[in-house]
Design an enzyme around this catalytic site. Sequence first.
Site, short mmCIF file in Angstrom:
data_model
loop_
_atom_site.label_atom_id
_atom_site.label_comp_id
_atom_site.label_asym_id
_atom_site.label_seq_id
_atom_site.Cartn_x
_atom_site.Cartn_y
_atom_site.Cartn_z
N VAL A 4 18.48 35.24 -60.12
CA VAL A 4 17.57 34.15 -60.36
C VAL A 4 18.86 33.01 -60.50
O VAL A 4 20.04 32.97 -61.20
CB VAL A 4 17.20 34.18 -61.92
CG1 VAL A 4 16.47 33.00 -62.15
CG2 VAL A 4 16.17 35.26 -61.83
N GLY A 44 20.56 34.56 -64.06
CA GLY A 44 20.64 35.97 -64.45
C GLY A 44 20.22 36.90 -63.37
O GLY A 44 19.98 36.36 -62.22
N LYS A 61 14.01 32.49 -58.14
CA LYS A 61 14.29 34.12 -57.89
C LYS A 61 14.24 34.51 -56.67
O LYS A 61 13.03 34.06 -55.70
CB LYS A 61 13.20 34.76 -58.68
CG LYS A 61 13.27 36.39 -58.53
CD LYS A 61 12.75 36.93 -59.70
CE LYS A 61 13.37 38.38 -59.82
NZ LYS A 61 13.26 38.92 -61.19
N ASP A 82 6.98 45.14 -66.31
CA ASP A 82 8.40 45.07 -66.55
C ASP A 82 8.54 44.31 -67.79
O ASP A 82 9.60 43.41 -67.96
CB ASP A 82 9.27 44.63 -65.38
CG ASP A 82 10.74 44.85 -65.69
OD1 ASP A 82 11.22 45.87 -66.58
OD2 ASP A 82 11.68 44.49 -65.02
#
Length: 807
Positions: free
Chosen positions: A527, A520, A544, A642
């Site tokens: 990632v 993603g 990541k 986030d």
Amino acid sequence: MANCQPTLCLSLSLLLLLLCSKPVNSQQPQANISLGSSLAAGASQDYWLSPSGDFAFGFQQVTGGGRGNSFLLAIWFNRIPQRTVVWSANRNELVPDGSTIKLTEDGNLILADPSGRPVWNPNSVGSGVSYGALLDTGNFVLADRNATVLWESFDQPTDTILPMQTLARGTELIAKYSRTNYSNGRFKLDFQTDGNLEFETTHYPQMRSNYPYYESATVTADNLSYNQSGSLFIASTNGTILGNVFDNRESRNDFYQRVTIDHDGVVRQYVHPKRNNMSRWPMEWTVSDSQPPNICTGIKGFIGNGACGFNSYCQMESGMFPRCNCPQGYVFMDPTDHSSGCVRNFAPQDCVVKDGNDDDGDQFDFVEMVNTDFPNGDYQFLNSVSEDMCREACLSDCLCDAVLFRVDGQCYKKRMPMSNGNVDPANGGKTLFKVRRQDSTSITNKKDHSHLNTNVGWFLLGGSIFVNLIFLLASCPWRKNPPNSIDGETLDRGALSSNLRRFTYREMETTTGGFKQVLGSGSSGVVYKGVIGDHSSKKLVAVKVLEKMHEMEGHDVREFTTEVTIIGETNHKNLARLVGFCDEGQHRLLVYEFMSNGSLADLLFRREVRPNWYTRTQIAYSIARGLAYLHEECITQIIHCDIKPQNILLDDSMTAKISDFGISKLMKANQTRTTTAIRGTKGYLAPEWFRNVPVTAKVDVHSFGILLLELVCCRKNFMMEVEKEEEMVLVDWAYDCYCQRKLHKLVEEDKEAMEDMKRVERFVKVGIWCIQEDPSLRPGMKKVVHMLEGAVLVSKPPDPSSFISSI
Ligand SMILES: *[C@@H]1O[C@H](CO)[C@@H](O)[C@H](O)[C@H]1NC(C)=O
Ligand SMILES: *[C@@H]1O[C@H](CO)[C@@H](O)[C@H](O)[C@H]1NC(C)=O
Ligand SMILES: *[C@@H]1O[C@H](CO)[C@@H](O)[C@H](O)[C@H]1NC(C)=O
Ligand SMILES: *[C@@H]1O[C@H](CO)[C@@H](O)[C@H](O)[C@H]1NC(C)=O
Ligand SMILES: *[C@@H]1O[C@H](CO)[C@@H](O)[C@H](O)[C@H]1NC(C)=O
Ligand SMILES: *[C@@H]1O[C@H](CO)[C@@H](O)[C@H](O)[C@H]1NC(C)=O
Ligand SMILES: *[C@@H]1O[C@H](CO)[C@@H](O)[C@H](O)[C@H]1NC(C)=O
Ligand SMILES: *[C@@H]1O[C@H](CO)[C@@H](O)[C@H](O)[C@H]1NC(C)=O
Ligand SMILES: *[C@@H]1O[C@H](CO)[C@@H](O)[C@H](O)[C@H]1NC(C)=O
């Protein structure tokens, strides 16, 4: 099937209808449609498919239309649940069950009603046609024996342009009337005969052009082309590109796309993944670009209304969708049609000649609307007056319906009907609407427009994003609060002692097999999937790769490592565990444990079968506990910044874990604010990001509140594809449902939740507390946990935006 999303139910039932009734003959893609073929409107749902199956041509049943007329002869995207219509033949004259479309033996294409009366017949070409075909581009063509195209639907567009379509000068697209009503609406895209492209309001119900709110200024152009790679541009015949309208970067192999002039007048480019394997993309239409940026303020014509109806005002929601509202004391002329304009909900001031003045100003008061203006309503201007004088001038004037007052003493008297109303900080001042006092007689007892406060709040949020973003970018230094006095050496030892592994970049390359498999991508990086460990103990990880952006933020090496160390020391079952990191030259990578069941976003928004209510409640508890730990139990407070469904991951036992600390902001426990760059994701951001006020852990509480409501309702906060406009923004809708004691509307179709309404109500109330505009009203996460669990009573939450509208 647990879900509570009205449009989903709708499309599912459509799908079921389709599956149950699909006739055998239309399951095979139709290469050529031979003369004499026909389709009938009705339950049988006949249609012709393009060879790839991406598009279908046939009858779509739509709601409304009156007297059983409910079929639209259309072309639509056939592989997606929404079955989005891209072209239609009879948008202004729907036909009833039993109507037919026939390609006659003599080559005419005729739509006829059940009595045989022709309703639509496009081809004056007449003879010569030897077959018809729906091409893979979505173009329906009639061609002769030599395959020369004699007529094509691409030449008679409705409201949509598709890739590979080219419009000649003099072509118009007309927007739909509303989300669900396909007939001619109030806006058009006009590729004029001189080659200039304009978006215009019309003199509705006439389709003549009124006010252009977008102009390409490309006279001498010949074609408006939507090319294969997704650019919509204006070109001359010799190929010179004179102007670019949209530039899409998503591949046509992976995405369906279209450009549509929507019923609200905004021209949007949409993309929709073709397959459900792109984790960053929901399986729905996403706006990739749009014009104009703000239609609410973009329409300035003197005749006709603006983006909204007369006496209503327009404001952009989440920076993308114009929404029409009525001032307090006013209601929509047609409650089902928010573009119909607003009328008074009270008896107006008497304005006739008489001896006494029994109905004078003292029966009236004002409703304040900050930054709101109706530029075309002015009839008198007073300068250098106080606000009291301005108010008095309007109260004592029976012609006056409102005044705009600015602090510098400007006072504009306004009268009805007012047009082009909009909310924008650039307007300055406030409009005061004259309304009858509540204790005096009103026409009806209809409830006042309760959206007002919410809407003003939304607007202030939406409208100020841009201004404040610029302000932040221009005036604020990037974050600068490195915990100092830690030298590299102690840090390394610290890192090692906390079980956190330090990887080299080369190791990371091996681990991820050369960064092959993308899991993603988020706001701060991509990632990848990887494997660490030797043969005996292999372990899946998510790696990541942080984007360079981080360097701009003044992260020096030491700071990055410090943050990582602090995160590495967190240990809670609802936080994704950081396994290690890599910090080598430009390369900053974080290695997390791998979560086999994907993200909450996938679970909530992308699966056909929604997670059940029990699972959703457990996920809510988990996230709340994880956040409470980050905020209140760590030595160094960690603000995530986030929180959103994409950043909540599920392990193989479906335990929810908060992940992606890549952009977290670490603060010493006693620190209440830093001036900082905006972090986080639009839609979940707390309003204080956009104001010059401290950013605290309460930003996470705000994001959690939105996520909580999404969990309750299994839908996203913002959704375009809804039946009713008031359901577009979940947080507004949820608050309205709560106020009207109709919470069941939020979870209709979800049996489990319907049987647990007490908890649903508790969750919604907590959600509303969390999204309060005023951060100090939002509870801390510890308290949220207790409220969710029912350990403390949840009191009645105030209107989330009452704080802002009282400024
Ligand atoms: C459709 O018909 C035309 C003309 O008869 C022919 O040239 C073409 O190959 C046909 N296409 C398909 C896919 O059968
Ligand atoms: C669509 O709206 C127009 C204008 O209000 C109206 O005349 C028409 O009947 C509506 N059509 C449907 C299908 O509701
Ligand atoms: C098809 O092509 C042939 C040969 O080029 C030509 O003679 C004929 O007139 C064409 N037919 C039509 C219908 O255009
Ligand atoms: C552009 O327009 C010209 C003139 O209308 C036309 O001849 C040409 O085929 C068009 N180009 C494309 C790519 O359709
Ligand atoms: C489409 O147009 C854009 C410019 O507008 C150009 O960069 C791109 O190469 C074009 N793509 C194709 C396939 O023609
Ligand atoms: C193409 O046409 C445009 C205007 O029609 C003109 O300005 C330009 O010089 C032409 N370019 C070429 C290469 O002929
Ligand atoms: C999605 O699947 C298709 C075929 O099934 C494949 O061609 C495409 O590369 C896949 N996309 C991603 C991002 O994995
Ligand atoms: C979660 O993962 C486990 C193991 O990988 C799997 O058996 C289970 O079906 C998954 N659950 C969901 C809802 O995907
Ligand atoms: C914050 O804590 C640090 C050390 O723990 C202390 O030196 C500082 O004075 C505190 N600041 C405030 C505003 O309390």
